[in-house]
Design a protein around this motif. Structure first.
Motif, PDB file in Angstrom:
ATOM      1  N   UNK A 150       0.837  -1.209   0.000  1.00  0.00           N
ATOM      2  CA  UNK A 150       0.000   0.000   0.000  1.00  0.00           C
ATOM      3  C   UNK A 150       0.870   1.257   0.000  1.00  0.00           C
ATOM      4  N   UNK A 151       1.961   1.214   0.730  1.00  0.00           N
ATOM      5  CA  UNK A 151       2.853   2.381   0.797  1.00  0.00           C
ATOM      6  C   UNK A 151       3.443   2.728  -0.568  1.00  0.00           C
ATOM      7  N   UNK A 152       3.832   1.717  -1.324  1.00  0.00           N
ATOM      8  CA  UNK A 152       4.507   1.995  -2.598  1.00  0.00           C
ATOM      9  C   UNK A 152       3.558   2.009  -3.793  1.00  0.00           C
ATOM     10  N   UNK A 153       2.488   1.206  -3.695  1.00  0.00           N
ATOM     11  CA  UNK A 153       1.650   1.020  -4.880  1.00  0.00           C
ATOM     12  C   UNK A 153       0.239   1.593  -4.718  1.00  0.00           C
ATOM     13  N   UNK A 154      -0.067   2.145  -3.553  1.00  0.00           N
ATOM     14  CA  UNK A 154      -1.403   2.688  -3.333  1.00  0.00           C
ATOM     15  C   UNK A 154      -2.358   1.594  -2.880  1.00  0.00           C
ATOM     16  N   UNK A 155      -3.655   1.988  -2.794  1.00  0.00           N
ATOM     17  CA  UNK A 155      -4.616   1.061  -2.180  1.00  0.00           C
ATOM     18  C   UNK A 155      -5.300   0.147  -3.195  1.00  0.00           C
ATOM     19  N   UNK A 156      -4.952   0.289  -4.477  1.00  0.00           N
ATOM     20  CA  UNK A 156      -5.759  -0.418  -5.475  1.00  0.00           C
ATOM     21  C   UNK A 156      -5.195  -1.747  -5.950  1.00  0.00           C
ATOM     22  N   UNK A 157      -4.005  -2.125  -5.495  1.00  0.00           N
ATOM     23  CA  UNK A 157      -3.433  -3.397  -5.935  1.00  0.00           C
ATOM     24  C   UNK A 157      -3.951  -4.522  -5.048  1.00  0.00           C
ATOM     25  N   UNK A 158      -3.996  -4.269  -3.745  1.00  0.00           N
ATOM     26  CA  UNK A 158      -4.390  -5.324  -2.818  1.00  0.00           C
ATOM     27  C   UNK A 158      -5.909  -5.433  -2.708  1.00  0.00           C
ATOM     28  N   UNK A 186      -4.532  -8.299 -11.207  1.00  0.00           N
ATOM     29  CA  UNK A 186      -4.673  -7.225 -10.214  1.00  0.00           C
ATOM     30  C   UNK A 186      -3.955  -5.968 -10.710  1.00  0.00           C
ATOM     31  N   UNK A 187      -2.781  -6.177 -11.314  1.00  0.00           N
ATOM     32  CA  UNK A 187      -2.026  -5.010 -11.782  1.00  0.00           C
ATOM     33  C   UNK A 187      -2.668  -4.359 -13.010  1.00  0.00           C
ATOM     34  N   UNK A 188      -3.329  -5.164 -13.854  1.00  0.00           N
ATOM     35  CA  UNK A 188      -4.022  -4.574 -15.011  1.00  0.00           C
ATOM     36  C   UNK A 188      -5.128  -3.656 -14.492  1.00  0.00           C
ATOM     37  N   UNK A 189      -5.906  -4.159 -13.529  1.00  0.00           N
ATOM     38  CA  UNK A 189      -6.996  -3.341 -12.973  1.00  0.00           C
ATOM     39  C   UNK A 189      -6.425  -2.118 -12.246  1.00  0.00           C
ATOM     40  N   UNK A 190      -5.387  -2.355 -11.432  1.00  0.00           N
ATOM     41  CA  UNK A 190      -4.816  -1.243 -10.662  1.00  0.00           C
ATOM     42  C   UNK A 190      -4.247  -0.169 -11.593  1.00  0.00           C
ATOM     43  N   UNK A 191      -3.707  -0.583 -12.742  1.00  0.00           N
ATOM     44  CA  UNK A 191      -3.157   0.400 -13.692  1.00  0.00           C
ATOM     45  C   UNK A 191      -4.273   1.302 -14.193  1.00  0.00           C
ATOM     46  N   UNK A 192      -5.397   0.682 -14.536  1.00  0.00           N
ATOM     47  CA  UNK A 192      -6.524   1.490 -15.049  1.00  0.00           C
ATOM     48  C   UNK A 192      -7.000   2.477 -13.982  1.00  0.00           C
ATOM     49  N   UNK A 193      -7.130   1.990 -12.756  1.00  0.00           N
ATOM     50  CA  UNK A 193      -7.617   2.885 -11.677  1.00  0.00           C
ATOM     51  C   UNK A 193      -6.611   4.002 -11.424  1.00  0.00           C
ATOM     52  N   UNK A 205       4.661   5.323  -5.878  1.00  0.00           N
ATOM     53  CA  UNK A 205       5.707   4.814  -6.763  1.00  0.00           C
ATOM     54  C   UNK A 205       5.073   4.223  -8.021  1.00  0.00           C
ATOM     55  N   UNK A 206       3.945   3.546  -7.835  1.00  0.00           N
ATOM     56  CA  UNK A 206       3.296   2.892  -8.960  1.00  0.00           C
ATOM     57  C   UNK A 206       2.763   3.909  -9.978  1.00  0.00           C
ATOM     58  N   UNK A 207       2.159   5.022  -9.459  1.00  0.00           N
ATOM     59  CA  UNK A 207       1.674   6.055 -10.389  1.00  0.00           C
ATOM     60  C   UNK A 207       2.832   6.645 -11.188  1.00  0.00           C
ATOM     61  N   UNK A 208       3.960   6.828 -10.536  1.00  0.00           N
ATOM     62  CA  UNK A 208       5.127   7.374 -11.248  1.00  0.00           C
ATOM     63  C   UNK A 208       5.639   6.354 -12.262  1.00  0.00           C
ATOM     64  N   UNK A 209       5.597   5.082 -11.882  1.00  0.00           N
ATOM     65  CA  UNK A 209       6.031   4.020 -12.806  1.00  0.00           C
ATOM     66  C   UNK A 209       5.164   4.029 -14.077  1.00  0.00           C
ATOM     67  N   UNK A 210       3.846   4.174 -13.875  1.00  0.00           N
ATOM     68  CA  UNK A 210       2.934   4.153 -15.029  1.00  0.00           C
ATOM     69  C   UNK A 210       3.269   5.283 -16.005  1.00  0.00           C
ATOM     70  N   UNK A 245       3.055  -1.952 -20.992  1.00  0.00           N
ATOM     71  CA  UNK A 245       3.870  -2.831 -20.138  1.00  0.00           C
ATOM     72  C   UNK A 245       3.815  -2.453 -18.659  1.00  0.00           C
ATOM     73  N   UNK A 246       3.023  -1.428 -18.339  1.00  0.00           N
ATOM     74  CA  UNK A 246       2.980  -0.966 -16.934  1.00  0.00           C
ATOM     75  C   UNK A 246       2.581  -2.081 -15.956  1.00  0.00           C
ATOM     76  N   UNK A 247       1.544  -2.907 -16.263  1.00  0.00           N
ATOM     77  CA  UNK A 247       1.197  -3.958 -15.273  1.00  0.00           C
ATOM     78  C   UNK A 247       2.357  -4.930 -15.058  1.00  0.00           C
ATOM     79  N   UNK A 248       3.058  -5.294 -16.138  1.00  0.00           N
ATOM     80  CA  UNK A 248       4.164  -6.254 -15.985  1.00  0.00           C
ATOM     81  C   UNK A 248       5.286  -5.661 -15.152  1.00  0.00           C
ATOM     82  N   UNK A 249       5.667  -4.407 -15.444  1.00  0.00           N
ATOM     83  CA  UNK A 249       6.728  -3.785 -14.642  1.00  0.00           C
ATOM     84  C   UNK A 249       6.244  -3.573 -13.204  1.00  0.00           C
ATOM     85  N   UNK A 250       4.944  -3.281 -13.057  1.00  0.00           N
ATOM     86  CA  UNK A 250       4.394  -3.110 -11.708  1.00  0.00           C
ATOM     87  C   UNK A 250       4.578  -4.384 -10.889  1.00  0.00           C
TER      88      UNK A 250
END
Ligand code: HEM
Length: 489
Positions: A186-194, A239-246, A259-264, A271-276
């Protein structure tokens, strides 16, 4: 046959050898040229008996020991042929500089295949995105940027440690995983991955462990051989495909990107979900086992534990810790002063470091008297380097005080310490890792009493990639420290 033997017996040796020897040398040279297309000053090699498979079977269940035995047999620079690849190991201190800084050695060449196998990122998008992704991570997780992450983790770690309950028993490794996974993600990727619902969260935990346990094999062999790994990967990737869209749609919270928003925003969109997923694995796979080892080693050494508790009392004076309230506000500045815990962390990392790191040889290089041909994978083992008594006397012992000679506050470590790799692509998460481990250990030891119910296990010797895992579980008994005791500064 008799004629042949009598010829050898009766021959005039010194004369004939003079003629025959150069002839043999030419043949040997020719065969070697045919095999390797180059000089014979290659390092000695173990190639096993089965073509292509090479030493893979002999390395079997104990690759760490196998490489150490090969060193004793073949000398400080040697090659192992494994699954069609030449792995050339360097093991002496003077080779470290070459390994990390020779411009003909390449990090990306070494990792693109594992990345393709494990995260389904083909070479082309890997090469075009990797450099910018690494730079982004390094910037995002730089020491000066860690305060907000430290704050976020503080509350979440305290809350999850509280969820262990007031007292009980359990496997320490599982307890650490349970309390750290969610806060770090949650700290690095936000609340939408888990997942938010409990059952689905349990599935996440189970499948991530499955993904992590098999990652090393999946990195080396085509993934269709590993059913468990594949099903875990498909689930996590969804999960990462959905989290990327959100995350793409989400408004930024006070301009503070995860960190995840910056990664996207950094990598090519598709390729964002795979790198995520790959980044999530990197952020959990090493730091969490190390946190387990730090706690296990401290608890195993009562003198060290007593000193750590004294340090916590002294440095965190005035902060409230108790099991029924879930906040412990330890700032980065306070963490800086917990020097003994930091020394325990560095010592645990030294003892349980990655088995091997690698660089692809882009262009033939010379090391000592050997030629390392293009296409080899050059390998270095932090695990064994950290057992060099020249740098670390009595290397198998857990001795946090050896770090008194370093400047741990300023992150100046001892010579020969390389758990995070080195050079341009050194681990970009290392400062974050040190901070989160220190924070977690401080919160646990401040708010819970833990007794070991069995001996601390050895490391499993199964892994070359990443830090060492425990061979078995470690049962402990715990009890929340009484609130009065916690406040007893
Ligand atoms: C004790 C904990 C950790 C250890 C021992 C560790 C160790 C390493 C090592 C040895 C490498 C390869 C470097 C090289 O070959 O020179 C690496 C790479 C990497 N680490 Fe860590 N790491 C840890 C924690 C973390 C954390 C917490 C994160 C993220 C938050 C992270 C993110 C990464 C990434 C993204 C890479 C790949 C870099 C690239 O592709 O350029 N690591 N780590």
């Amino acid at each position: 046959m008799t004629d042949f033997l009598s010829y050898w017996r009766g021959t005039n040796w010194s004369f004939d050898v003079l003629y025959i020897l150069p002839f043999f040398l030419i043949i040997i040279r020719g065969v070697s040229f045919y095999l390797y297309g180059r000089a014979t000053d290659l390092p000695p090699m173990l190639s096993g008996w089965v073509p292509w498979i090479g030493c893979a079977l002999q390395m079997g269940q104990q690759p760490l020991n196998f490489i150490q035995n090969a060193r004793q047999k073949l000398g400080p620079i040697f090659t192992l042929k494994v699954l069609g690849q030449r792995l050339t190991f360097v093991t002496e201190e003077e080779d470290i500089e070459v390994f990390f800084n020779n411009p003909d050695l390449d990090f990306e060449l070494a990792v693109h295949k594992p990345v393709k196998n494990a995260a389904s990122i083909p070479p082309e998008p890997f090469f075009s995105n990797h450099f910018k992704l690494h730079s982004m991570m390094k910037g995002y997780l730089a020491p000066a940027k860690l305060e907000p992450l430290c704050k976020r983790l503080n509350e979440k770690f305290s809350w999850h440690v509280k969820k262990w309950g007031e007292s009980g028993s359990g496997d320490l490794y599982k307890m650490v995983r349970k309390a750290m996974y969610a806060p770090v993600v949650e700290g690095l990727f936000g609340d939408d991955v888990l997942p938010t619902n409990d059952d689905e969260y349990k599935t996440f935990e189970k499948l991530f462990v499955q993904f992590d346990d098999n990652f090393e094999y999946a990195a080396q062999i085509p993934p269709f051989f590993l059913k468990d790994f594949n099903s875990a990967k498909t689930w996590l990737m969804d999960k990462f495909v959905t989290a990327t869209k959100i995350a793409e749609k989400a408004k930024l919270n006070n301009g503070a990107e995860t960190l995840f928003q910056t990664l996207i925003k950094t990598v090519d969109h598709e390729w964002a979900p795979n790198f995520g997923l790959l980044m999530m694995w990197a952020s959990l796979a090493n730091a969490i086992p190390i946190t387990f080892w730090v706690l296990a080693f401290i608890l195993e050494n009562p003198d060290v534990l007593a000193e750590v508790r004294k340090e916590l009392r002294r440095e965190l004076k005035g902060l409230l810790f108790c099991w029924f309230i879930s906040f412990a506000k330890i700032s980065l500045e306070k963490l800086q002063n917990l020097e003994l815990i930091k020394r325990c962390i560095l010592e645990s990392i030294r003892l349980r470091s990655p088995g091997a790191i690698s660089r692809g040889v882009e262009k033939e290089i010379k090391i000592k008297d050997f030629t390392i041909p293009e296409g080899d994978m050059l390998m270095l083992s932090p695990y064994w380097m950290h057992r060099n008594p020249k740098f670390f006397p009595d290397p198998e012992a857990f001795k946090p005080d050896r770090w008194l000679q370093a400047d741990v506050k300023r992150n100046i470590f001892l010579k020969g310490f390389m758990p995070f790799g080195g050079g341009r692509f050194q681990c970009p998460g290392r400062w974050f890792a040190l901070m989160e481990i220190q924070l977690f250990v401080a919160i646990v030891l401040k708010s819970v009493d833990i007794d070991l119910l069995e001996k601390v296990p050895d490391n499993s010797l199964l892994h070359l990639l990443g830090v060492q895992q425990p061979e078995t579980g470690l049962m402990v008994k715990f009890r929340a420290r009484a609130s009065t005791e916690s406040r007893d500064f």
